[in-house]
Design a protein around this motif. Structure first.
Motif, mmCIF file in Angstrom:
data_model
loop_
_atom_site.group_PDB
_atom_site.id
_atom_site.type_symbol
_atom_site.label_atom_id
_atom_site.label_comp_id
_atom_site.label_asym_id
_atom_site.label_seq_id
_atom_site.Cartn_x
_atom_site.Cartn_y
_atom_site.Cartn_z
ATOM 1 N N PHE A 1 0.805 -1.231 0.091
ATOM 2 C CA PHE A 1 -0.090 0.097 -0.047
ATOM 3 C C PHE A 1 0.840 1.158 0.144
ATOM 4 C CE2 PHE A 1 -2.971 -3.002 1.808
ATOM 5 C CZ PHE A 1 -4.141 -2.783 0.725
ATOM 6 N N ALA A 2 0.410 2.154 -0.918
ATOM 7 C CA ALA A 2 1.348 3.515 -0.629
ATOM 8 C C ALA A 2 1.348 4.043 0.598
ATOM 9 C CB ALA A 2 0.675 4.357 -1.857
ATOM 10 N N ALA A 3 0.459 4.066 1.237
ATOM 11 C CA ALA A 3 0.301 4.679 2.555
ATOM 12 C C ALA A 3 1.427 3.996 3.484
ATOM 13 C CB ALA A 3 -0.966 4.497 3.280
ATOM 14 N N GLN A 4 1.779 2.801 3.079
ATOM 15 C CA GLN A 4 2.962 2.146 3.883
ATOM 16 C C GLN A 4 4.392 2.702 3.786
ATOM 17 O OE1 GLN A 4 1.490 -1.972 2.853
ATOM 18 N NE2 GLN A 4 1.297 -2.243 5.248
ATOM 19 N N THR A 5 4.549 3.328 2.508
ATOM 20 C CA THR A 5 5.689 3.937 2.187
ATOM 21 C C THR A 5 6.308 4.658 3.330
ATOM 22 O OG1 THR A 5 4.932 5.580 0.654
ATOM 23 C CG2 THR A 5 5.545 3.356 -0.235
ATOM 24 N N SER A 6 5.186 5.549 4.103
ATOM 25 C CA SER A 6 5.568 6.486 4.975
ATOM 26 C C SER A 6 6.100 5.801 6.253
ATOM 27 C CB SER A 6 4.654 7.467 5.319
ATOM 28 O OG SER A 6 3.638 6.815 5.917
ATOM 29 N N ILE A 7 5.986 4.687 6.563
ATOM 30 C CA ILE A 7 6.820 4.028 7.391
ATOM 31 C C ILE A 7 8.016 4.181 7.465
ATOM 32 C CG2 ILE A 7 6.912 1.608 8.789
ATOM 33 C CD1 ILE A 7 3.921 1.164 7.562
ATOM 34 N N ALA A 8 8.855 3.905 6.396
ATOM 35 C CA ALA A 8 10.132 4.002 6.030
ATOM 36 C C ALA A 8 10.837 5.336 6.193
ATOM 37 C CB ALA A 8 10.611 3.255 4.965
ATOM 38 N N PRO A 9 11.905 5.250 7.106
ATOM 39 C CA PRO A 9 12.486 6.779 7.116
ATOM 40 C C PRO A 9 12.844 7.505 5.881
ATOM 41 C CG PRO A 9 13.704 5.372 8.410
ATOM 42 C CD PRO A 9 12.773 4.462 7.437
ATOM 43 N N VAL A 10 13.106 6.521 4.831
ATOM 44 C CA VAL A 10 13.498 7.296 3.436
ATOM 45 C C VAL A 10 12.574 6.230 2.439
ATOM 46 C CG1 VAL A 10 14.965 7.929 1.870
ATOM 47 C CG2 VAL A 10 15.636 8.135 4.115
ATOM 48 N N HIS A 11 12.111 6.857 1.524
ATOM 49 C CA HIS A 11 11.419 5.841 0.411
ATOM 50 C C HIS A 11 12.029 6.428 -0.893
ATOM 51 C CE1 HIS A 11 7.762 5.357 -2.291
ATOM 52 N NE2 HIS A 11 8.445 4.304 -2.564
ATOM 53 N N LEU A 12 12.638 5.436 -1.607
ATOM 54 C CA LEU A 12 13.114 5.687 -2.868
ATOM 55 C C LEU A 12 12.391 4.893 -4.016
ATOM 56 C CD1 LEU A 12 17.164 5.451 -2.714
ATOM 57 C CD2 LEU A 12 15.666 7.736 -2.982
ATOM 58 N N VAL A 13 11.964 5.811 -5.083
ATOM 59 C CA VAL A 13 11.116 4.948 -6.218
ATOM 60 C C VAL A 13 12.409 4.881 -7.086
ATOM 61 C CG1 VAL A 13 9.807 5.337 -8.334
ATOM 62 C CG2 VAL A 13 9.264 6.265 -6.027
ATOM 63 N N ALA A 14 12.465 3.342 -7.494
ATOM 64 C CA ALA A 14 13.876 2.885 -8.286
ATOM 65 C C ALA A 14 13.608 2.766 -9.719
ATOM 66 C CB ALA A 14 13.816 1.276 -7.838
ATOM 67 N N GLU A 15 14.546 2.864 -10.316
ATOM 68 C CA GLU A 15 14.618 2.699 -11.865
ATOM 69 C C GLU A 15 15.920 1.751 -11.848
ATOM 70 O OE1 GLU A 15 14.790 6.115 -14.142
ATOM 71 O OE2 GLU A 15 13.131 7.019 -12.895
ATOM 72 N N HIS A 16 15.753 0.793 -12.797
ATOM 73 C CA HIS A 16 16.923 0.068 -13.089
ATOM 74 C C HIS A 16 18.132 0.642 -13.859
ATOM 75 C CE1 HIS A 16 18.058 -4.541 -12.939
ATOM 76 N NE2 HIS A 16 18.980 -3.861 -12.711
ATOM 77 N N THR A 17 18.898 1.345 -13.036
ATOM 78 C CA THR A 17 19.935 1.996 -13.803
ATOM 79 C C THR A 17 21.034 2.247 -12.970
ATOM 80 O OG1 THR A 17 19.374 4.349 -12.910
ATOM 81 C CG2 THR A 17 18.374 3.569 -14.948
ATOM 82 N N GLY A 18 22.156 2.344 -13.401
ATOM 83 C CA GLY A 18 23.543 2.511 -12.668
ATOM 84 C C GLY A 18 23.310 3.940 -11.735
ATOM 85 N N ALA A 19 22.797 5.002 -12.144
ATOM 86 C CA ALA A 19 22.558 5.952 -11.516
ATOM 87 C C ALA A 19 21.474 5.879 -10.439
ATOM 88 C CB ALA A 19 21.865 7.262 -12.385
ATOM 89 N N PHE A 20 20.590 4.988 -10.254
ATOM 90 C CA PHE A 20 19.907 4.762 -9.081
ATOM 91 C C PHE A 20 20.729 4.136 -7.826
ATOM 92 C CE2 PHE A 20 17.675 1.444 -6.918
ATOM 93 C CZ PHE A 20 16.913 2.437 -6.032
#
Length: 180
Positions: free
Chosen positions: A34-53
């Motif tokens: 659930f999107a609301a659960q992402t706020s439980i973590a101190p930091v939330h990153l949305v990933a892309e499968h790249t070296g930069a990420f």
């Protein structure tokens, strides 16, 4: 972490414990949370499968002991999508020279405390060293039906029991030990 109810709660609790003793942890999912659960973590990153990420993640782990990594958040379903098992493997490799722990919620149960897996799940990355099956204790003494159990018909078939049977500790143990 696979199975029924309590996977996300367990994932975040493990992360909290790891960070509390000085470890670093990435939590993620290969399915959805659930999107609301992402706020439980101190930091939330949305990933892309790249070296930069992966470079950004490595830098952020120097500052934050716990980072949640998901795919994009869908406004339509109120879910944060999971990342690919390959990206989980890459995150594992990024942390392989350190104390990084990667905890993955690798299964969905449609808010049910017990489930039978389909052929395409759980989505367990190759780098996995430990699989933790979860069953919500609130399932005991409830009926084996779709209201209470995700894929109840499959559970009944696998264990050769009737639908609407009571879910007992023995039923759960047989399901957990069943050879798929």
């Amino acid at each position: 972490i696979v199975g029924g109810g309590g996977k996300t709660t367990l994932m975040f609790r493990l992360a909290e414990e790891i960070a509390a003793i000085g470890g670093r942890v990435v939590t993620t999912t290969t399915t959805r949370i659930f999107a609301a659960q992402t706020s439980i973590a101190p930091v939330h990153l949305v990933a892309e499968h790249t070296g930069a990420f992966l470079d950004e993640l490595k830098l952020m782990l120097e500052e934050y002991p716990h980072i949640l990594v998901t795919g994009p958040v869908s406004g339509n379903s109120d879910k944060a999508y999971g990342i690919s098992p390959e990206l989980v493997n890459d995150i594992f490799v990024v942390g392989s020279d350190s104390d990084l722990t990667v905890v993955v919620e690798a299964d969905g149960s449609r808010m049910r405390s017990l489930k039978a897996p389909a052929d395409h799940e759980p989505v367990i990355p190759h780098c996995t060293t430990t699989v933790v099956p979860v069953v919500g204790a609130d399932i005991f003494d409830l009926l084996l039906n779709d209201k209470n159990v995700h894929r109840s018909g499959l559970v009944a078939d696998m264990l050769d029991i009737s639908s609407e049977s009571r879910v007992t500790p023995e039923v759960v143990a047989r399901l957990l030990l069943h050879q798929l």
